[in-house]
Design an enzyme around this catalytic site. Structure first.
Site, mmCIF file in Angstrom:
data_model
loop_
_atom_site.group_PDB
_atom_site.id
_atom_site.type_symbol
_atom_site.label_atom_id
_atom_site.label_comp_id
_atom_site.label_asym_id
_atom_site.label_seq_id
_atom_site.Cartn_x
_atom_site.Cartn_y
_atom_site.Cartn_z
ATOM 1 N N SER A 15 0.827 -1.211 0.000
ATOM 2 C CA SER A 15 0.000 0.000 0.000
ATOM 3 C C SER A 15 0.861 1.262 0.000
ATOM 4 O O SER A 15 0.446 2.291 -0.500
ATOM 5 C CB SER A 15 -0.893 -0.007 1.238
ATOM 6 O OG SER A 15 -0.094 -0.128 2.398
ATOM 7 N N TYR A 46 -4.262 1.099 3.291
ATOM 8 C CA TYR A 46 -5.263 0.114 2.866
ATOM 9 C C TYR A 46 -5.959 -0.499 4.096
ATOM 10 O O TYR A 46 -7.064 -0.993 4.010
ATOM 11 C CB TYR A 46 -4.593 -1.039 2.122
ATOM 12 C CG TYR A 46 -4.175 -0.802 0.691
ATOM 13 C CD1 TYR A 46 -4.134 0.470 0.121
ATOM 14 C CD2 TYR A 46 -3.814 -1.890 -0.109
ATOM 15 C CE1 TYR A 46 -3.734 0.644 -1.200
ATOM 16 C CE2 TYR A 46 -3.411 -1.718 -1.426
ATOM 17 C CZ TYR A 46 -3.373 -0.451 -1.967
ATOM 18 O OH TYR A 46 -2.977 -0.293 -3.274
ATOM 19 N N GLY A 47 -5.233 -0.510 5.203
ATOM 20 C CA GLY A 47 -5.655 -1.302 6.363
ATOM 21 C C GLY A 47 -6.938 -0.867 7.024
ATOM 22 O O GLY A 47 -7.540 -1.626 7.780
ATOM 23 N N ASN A 78 0.131 -7.106 4.119
ATOM 24 C CA ASN A 78 -0.678 -8.101 4.841
ATOM 25 C C ASN A 78 -2.160 -7.933 4.546
ATOM 26 O O ASN A 78 -2.888 -8.910 4.418
ATOM 27 C CB ASN A 78 -0.448 -7.952 6.343
ATOM 28 C CG ASN A 78 0.834 -8.580 6.812
ATOM 29 O OD1 ASN A 78 0.865 -9.741 7.215
ATOM 30 N ND2 ASN A 78 1.927 -7.839 6.731
ATOM 31 N N THR A 79 -2.599 -6.678 4.451
ATOM 32 C CA THR A 79 -4.027 -6.430 4.234
ATOM 33 C C THR A 79 -4.470 -6.994 2.879
ATOM 34 O O THR A 79 -5.509 -7.652 2.771
ATOM 35 C CB THR A 79 -4.323 -4.918 4.315
ATOM 36 O OG1 THR A 79 -3.716 -4.386 5.496
ATOM 37 C CG2 THR A 79 -5.813 -4.645 4.349
ATOM 38 N N GLU A 156 5.602 5.661 9.465
ATOM 39 C CA GLU A 156 5.831 6.551 8.304
ATOM 40 C C GLU A 156 6.501 7.857 8.739
ATOM 41 O O GLU A 156 7.337 8.396 8.038
ATOM 42 C CB GLU A 156 4.503 6.877 7.598
ATOM 43 C CG GLU A 156 3.807 5.686 6.985
ATOM 44 C CD GLU A 156 3.951 5.601 5.462
ATOM 45 O OE1 GLU A 156 4.460 6.553 4.855
ATOM 46 O OE2 GLU A 156 3.566 4.554 4.907
ATOM 47 N N THR A 189 3.352 -4.781 7.380
ATOM 48 C CA THR A 189 4.720 -4.502 6.903
ATOM 49 C C THR A 189 5.333 -3.252 7.521
ATOM 50 O O THR A 189 6.540 -3.072 7.448
ATOM 51 C CB THR A 189 4.711 -4.346 5.381
ATOM 52 O OG1 THR A 189 3.678 -3.429 5.026
ATOM 53 C CG2 THR A 189 4.499 -5.667 4.708
#
Ligand code: DGL
Length: 275
Positions: A15, A46-47, A78-79, A156, A189
């Site tokens: 993502s 995305y999560g 992962n999502t 981030e 991640t």
């Protein structure tokens, strides 16, 4: 496989930039492979989105990399791995490897029959993907999954030590401590960037013997296996190249990437793509 296919790059997408923690593990395990990394920085995170939206995003990312001629696709998110892997496997005519299966297998091995904690995005937790993957490996291992969305912006931002990440991590880990988990999988991640803080909290509350598993290493070793089995390994002995594509703000990329990749981005410029 023919030499052309073997020499083609491996496609990896996430993502945003978190998947670079997976790139790092893949480069260590497979230094001769060329990699193309796509970070969907325009649409991260995305999560916290619905499965329907994640499916749509995953389709465009996967298709873009397939069109660039990658020989295999690694879903470093992962999502996406949790909700879109079967769809990508049906739609793409190349092997597709997700991160949830390897993470679950590594978690089961580390938990040694005890309960397994999973820290992940709300989307991954809601999908139940880790519970299913763990049950397939060892149905006796109980999974306790906890959503930890605030860890993504902290990673981030580079807020990876000190009071703020410690408090946030401690709060998210509380239910897993109460469940007396025997190991913890980092099911997102972004979280490996915060692994020191998470390890410290786990050690403080559960003791030093509860391992924290970063699924990137498990994925990299399953990827090596898959390349060998399918005769897809690059025969070159030179260092593999890394090419980076992002869907927004390529100029911001380098500083943040260093945090996730743990290295400079060499010569490769970052390319902006429109999906
Ligand atoms: N990369 C995502 C994952 O591994 C986390 C970040 C996001 O929410 O997009 O699940």
């Amino acid at each position: 496989m023919g030499p052309e296919t073997r020499a083609a790059p491996i496609g990896i997408f996430d993502s945003g930039l978190g998947g670079l923690t997976v790139v790092r593990a893949i480069r260590q395990a497979l230094p001769h492979e060329d990699l193309v990394y796509l970070g969907d920085t325009a649409r991260v995170p995305y999560g916290t989105r619905s499965a329907h939206t994640v499916l749509r995003y995953a389709q465009t990312c996967g298709e873009h990399l397939r069109q660039r001629g990658v020989k295999l696709l690694v879903v470093a998110c992962n999502t996406v791995s949790a909700v879109a892997l079967p769809m990508l496997r049906v739609e793409l005519d190349i092997p597709v490897l997700g991160v949830v299966g390897p993470g679950a297998r590594a978690g089961v091995a580390a938990a040694k029959g005890k309960r397994l904690g999973v820290l992940a995005t709300p989307g991954t937790v809601a999908s139940g993907a880790y519970s299913r993957a763990v049950a397939a490996e060892d149905p006796r291992v109980e999974v306790f999954a906890q959503a930890a969305p605030l860890l993504v912006p902290l990673a981030e931002e580079g807020w990876v030590s000190g009071q703020v990440p410690e408090l946030v991590a401690a709060r998210y880990l509380e239910p897993l401590f109460d469940a007396k988990v025997g190991a913890l999988v980092l099911g997102c991640t972004h979280y490996p960037v915060l692994i020191d803080v998470i390890r410290e909290q786990v050690a403080r509350r559960c003791g030093p013997d509860v391992p924290v598993v970063d699924s990137a290493h498990a994925l990299a070793s399953e990827l090596s296996e898959l390349l060998r089995e399918r005769e897809l390994s690059n025969a070159s002995t030179g260092p593999g190249r890394l090419r980076v594509l992002v869907t927004d703000r390529p100029s911001d990329f380098s500083a943040v990437a260093r945090r996730f990749l743990g290295a400079e981005l060499e010569e490769s410029p970052v390319e902006a793509v429109d999906l």
